[in-house]
Design a protein around this motif. Structure first.
Motif, mmCIF file in Angstrom:
data_model
loop_
_atom_site.group_PDB
_atom_site.id
_atom_site.type_symbol
_atom_site.label_atom_id
_atom_site.label_comp_id
_atom_site.label_asym_id
_atom_site.label_seq_id
_atom_site.Cartn_x
_atom_site.Cartn_y
_atom_site.Cartn_z
ATOM 1 N N VAL A 11 0.790 -1.080 0.053
ATOM 2 C CA VAL A 11 0.102 -0.218 -0.022
ATOM 3 C C VAL A 11 0.905 1.111 0.066
ATOM 4 O O VAL A 11 1.637 1.438 1.051
ATOM 5 N N GLY A 12 0.853 1.900 -1.130
ATOM 6 C CA GLY A 12 1.744 3.149 -1.337
ATOM 7 C C GLY A 12 3.136 2.807 -1.802
ATOM 8 O O GLY A 12 3.996 1.950 -1.240
ATOM 9 N N LEU A 13 3.288 3.049 -3.130
ATOM 10 C CA LEU A 13 4.393 2.703 -4.055
ATOM 11 C C LEU A 13 5.378 3.764 -3.951
ATOM 12 O O LEU A 13 6.026 4.029 -5.287
ATOM 13 N N GLY A 14 5.835 4.454 -3.056
ATOM 14 C CA GLY A 14 6.854 5.536 -2.845
ATOM 15 C C GLY A 14 8.246 4.727 -3.126
ATOM 16 O O GLY A 14 8.616 3.749 -3.255
ATOM 17 N N LYS A 23 4.675 -12.855 -5.922
ATOM 18 C CA LYS A 23 3.740 -11.839 -6.512
ATOM 19 C C LYS A 23 3.746 -10.548 -5.775
ATOM 20 O O LYS A 23 3.277 -10.548 -5.057
ATOM 21 N N VAL A 24 3.819 -9.433 -6.801
ATOM 22 C CA VAL A 24 3.776 -8.132 -5.955
ATOM 23 C C VAL A 24 2.582 -7.293 -6.661
ATOM 24 O O VAL A 24 2.621 -7.163 -7.911
ATOM 25 N N ILE A 25 1.900 -6.921 -5.941
ATOM 26 C CA ILE A 25 0.689 -5.861 -6.155
ATOM 27 C C ILE A 25 0.749 -4.826 -5.371
ATOM 28 O O ILE A 25 1.186 -4.810 -4.093
ATOM 29 N N ILE A 62 0.284 6.589 -8.667
ATOM 30 C CA ILE A 62 1.315 5.606 -9.601
ATOM 31 C C ILE A 62 0.612 4.855 -10.820
ATOM 32 O O ILE A 62 -0.009 4.386 -10.500
ATOM 33 N N SER A 63 1.152 5.267 -12.074
ATOM 34 C CA SER A 63 0.365 4.481 -13.043
ATOM 35 C C SER A 63 0.574 3.031 -13.177
ATOM 36 O O SER A 63 1.514 2.585 -12.616
ATOM 37 N N GLU A 64 -0.371 2.443 -13.943
ATOM 38 C CA GLU A 64 -0.244 0.845 -14.210
ATOM 39 C C GLU A 64 1.295 0.843 -14.990
ATOM 40 O O GLU A 64 1.885 -0.081 -14.366
ATOM 41 N N ASN A 65 1.524 1.477 -15.828
ATOM 42 C CA ASN A 65 2.640 1.224 -16.501
ATOM 43 C C ASN A 65 4.175 1.305 -15.709
ATOM 44 O O ASN A 65 4.961 0.755 -15.894
ATOM 45 N N ALA A 66 4.177 2.433 -15.044
ATOM 46 C CA ALA A 66 5.017 2.861 -13.941
ATOM 47 C C ALA A 66 5.255 1.536 -12.817
ATOM 48 O O ALA A 66 6.424 1.311 -12.586
ATOM 49 N N MET A 67 4.001 1.015 -12.619
ATOM 50 C CA MET A 67 4.162 -0.045 -11.638
ATOM 51 C C MET A 67 4.820 -1.229 -12.250
ATOM 52 O O MET A 67 5.659 -2.004 -11.610
ATOM 53 N N ALA A 68 4.477 -1.596 -13.775
ATOM 54 C CA ALA A 68 5.065 -2.581 -14.237
ATOM 55 C C ALA A 68 6.310 -2.698 -14.379
ATOM 56 O O ALA A 68 7.185 -3.456 -14.438
ATOM 57 N N ASP A 69 6.859 -1.243 -14.382
ATOM 58 C CA ASP A 69 8.322 -1.143 -14.400
ATOM 59 C C ASP A 69 9.110 -1.750 -13.342
ATOM 60 O O ASP A 69 10.273 -2.056 -13.401
ATOM 61 N N VAL A 95 5.500 -4.657 -10.577
ATOM 62 C CA VAL A 95 4.279 -4.745 -9.644
ATOM 63 C C VAL A 95 3.069 -4.546 -10.524
ATOM 64 O O VAL A 95 2.926 -3.924 -11.508
ATOM 65 N N LYS A 96 1.948 -5.362 -10.091
ATOM 66 C CA LYS A 96 0.647 -5.022 -10.722
ATOM 67 C C LYS A 96 -0.224 -4.044 -10.048
ATOM 68 O O LYS A 96 -0.223 -4.265 -8.737
ATOM 69 N N LYS A 97 -0.742 -3.192 -10.776
ATOM 70 C CA LYS A 97 -1.577 -2.062 -10.054
ATOM 71 C C LYS A 97 -3.018 -2.592 -9.883
ATOM 72 O O LYS A 97 -3.636 -3.363 -10.721
ATOM 73 N N VAL A 98 -3.413 -2.429 -8.492
ATOM 74 C CA VAL A 98 -4.797 -3.181 -8.154
ATOM 75 C C VAL A 98 -5.673 -1.861 -7.145
ATOM 76 O O VAL A 98 -4.758 -1.168 -6.638
ATOM 77 N N ASP A 99 -6.814 -2.093 -6.896
ATOM 78 C CA ASP A 99 -7.166 -1.327 -6.270
ATOM 79 C C ASP A 99 -7.363 -1.901 -4.747
ATOM 80 O O ASP A 99 -6.701 -2.963 -4.569
ATOM 81 N N LEU A 100 -7.547 -1.024 -3.659
ATOM 82 C CA LEU A 100 -7.369 -1.443 -2.285
ATOM 83 C C LEU A 100 -7.874 -2.706 -1.837
ATOM 84 O O LEU A 100 -7.358 -3.583 -1.267
#
Lengths: 336, 129
Positions: free
Chosen positions: A158-161, A177-179, A185-192, A195-200
């Motif tokens: 929770v929080g990808l700073g 597996k990291v979500i 943070i955008s989905e693409n930035a997380m993919a870099d 990490v997979k972007k999901v809702d809380l």
């Protein structure tokens, strides 16, 4: 230039500063003396640059200081400095975002492993005079203390700073597996970051480990409440090395006591130090730490590498990378 | 407004407070093993006093301690009164700049466990007036 340094700065950083003048190095970890109020004003008389970590420099002190030109707070969030007061006096305030990121990320991984592998219970067993040397007991606990690997476990960040990203990077070699939930943070930035972007709510439902790395804001305060905890798996672990204000201790206590979640690791609490009669103390599925997230030797080097180059930039008329009040730079010129 | 209008008013309460902590058996018991001295500076009234917790013996006095205290708390009379009566949170006061700490704060932190009893003695000292 005269610099008073009460934060920990490494030798290389001190050498760089000494090229520009006198450096009074009085780190808190050696002196054990905090400065505040009129004592701080007296210590800062004639000082151009103040590098601090814990001392509180508030409006009354800033107003009383005529010479001070640069304030450096070796904290991510420089809460120990009155920023509006410094800005009114045209004093740049620089800070050290991410200085603790490696330290806190390491501790977060440690808590995951301690919880997942029952390390606290296993260590306590060997010290138990009745069971520690009993071979049959040890054979039994080999099965009783079987833990879970990080391999193929889902970790929800929770929080990808700065800290969340370092936690994600450390998890890759484990095969986890990291979500992550982070609306900024955008989905693409997380993919870099792998990490997979999901809702809380998805994060809470799917994660085997939920770890908090968000800042406390009006938006995040109390973000993990009863509804959120109820979404977690009964086998999941909850880790908070960020701030207790993100959660509700009484709700977590009930969830842990009733085994609605498997366990938790906390480095932060509503009240610190944690009172000895705090309800968490009665739980055997909780690891409690006295806010040691940033307590590593290497943090000195990290904050040196962030703060000292910025001070040199200000001295040389350049723009610092980490300034809280950039509006003062328009009229700022370091008086050598 | 809480607090004190004159130094004399505050000194009268603090003298009763110091007498109260000196004779408190609870505080004496709780500070076994602790060696801490705190100097208080009430800036708006230019008033100082100090307390000492020395392994089961609690003492205090008006003015600065000799030798100097290990830690210092600097604030105004209103904030001090608010903290001792429980109306003001010390951490919030420190964040806002209304309260300043200096000196050996790790030792002073050891006194946190005594705070509730000290606050009660302070409230009693105020009520006596």
């Amino acid at each position: 230039m005269i610099a008073l340094v009460t934060a920990s700065i490494d030798e290389e950083g001190l050498t760089d500063l000494r090229k520009h003048g006198e450096v009074r190095y009085q780190p808190l970890f050696e002196t054990r003396q905090m400065l505040g109020g009129r004592r701080l004003v007296r210590a800062l008389e004639g000082v151009d640059v103040f590098i601090t970590e814990a001392d509180n420099l508030k409006e009354a002190q800033i107003e009383a200081l005529e010479i001070l030109q640069i304030i450096a707070s070796c904290r991510g969030n420089p809460v120990n400095i009155d920023i509006p007061a410094a800005t009114r006096k045209g004093i740049p305030v620089i800070h050290a975002p991410g200085r603790n990121a490696d330290a806190v990320a390491d501790l977060t991984l440690a808590l995951m492993l301690i919880l997942g592998r029952n390390i606290m219970q296993a260590s306590a067993l060997l010290r138990d005079p009745d069971r520690g040397s009993d071979m049959s007991a040890l054979a039994q606990v080999y099965f009783d203390l079987r833990g879970t690997e990080m391999w193929e476990k889902t970790v929800g960040i929770v929080g990808l700073g700065a800290i969340g990203r370092k936690v994600a990077a450390r998890l890759q070699p484990f095969g986890s597996k990291v979500i992550s939930y982070d609306p900024y943070i955008s989905e693409n930035a997380m993919a870099d970051y792998g990490v997979k972007k999901v809702d809380l709510h998805t994060l809470l439902r799917e994660s085997d480990y939920v770890t908090l790395h968000a800042m406390v804001t009006d938006e995040t305060r109390g973000m993990i409440g009863a509804r959120e905890i109820s979404l977690m798996k009964p086998t999941a672990f909850f880790i908070n090395t960020a701030r207790s204000a993100l959660t509700d201790e009484s709700i977590l206590y009930e969830a842990l006591r009733e085994k609605k979640i498997a366990g938790a690791g906390f480095d932060v609490f509503d009240k610190e130090p944690l009172p000895v009669d705090h309800p968490f103390m009665s739980l055997d599925n909780v690891v409690l730490l006295p806010h040691i997230g940033g307590a590593t030797h290497e943090v000195t080097t990290h904050q040196t590498q962030i703060i000292v180059p910025d001070i040199l930039r200000l001295i040389n008329g350049e723009k610092p990378l980490h300034i809280v009040n950039p509006e003062v730079l328009e009229s700022f010129k370091f008086r050598k | 407004m809480a607090g004190y209008e004159t130094k004399e008013q505050m000194q009268a309460v603090i003298e009763r407070f110091l007498a109260g902590i000196e004779k408190s058996e609870t505080l004496a018991k709780m500070c076994k093993g602790i060696k801490v001295s705190i100097g208080y500076e009430i800036v708006d009234l230019d008033f100082q006093f100090h307390t000492e917790f020395m392994d089961g013996v609690v003492t205090g006095g008006i003015g600065e301690a000799s030798p100097p205290s290990m830690a210092f708390l600097e604030t105004d009379s209103e904030t001090f009164d608010g903290m001792m009566t429980g109306e003001i949170d010390g951490a919030s006061a420190a964040m806002s700049g209304a309260l300043s700490f200096s000196g050996d704060m790790s030792s002073a932190m050891g006194l946190q466990a005594l705070q509730d009893d000290m606050n009660q003695i302070y409230r009693d000292a105020k009520a006596e007036g």
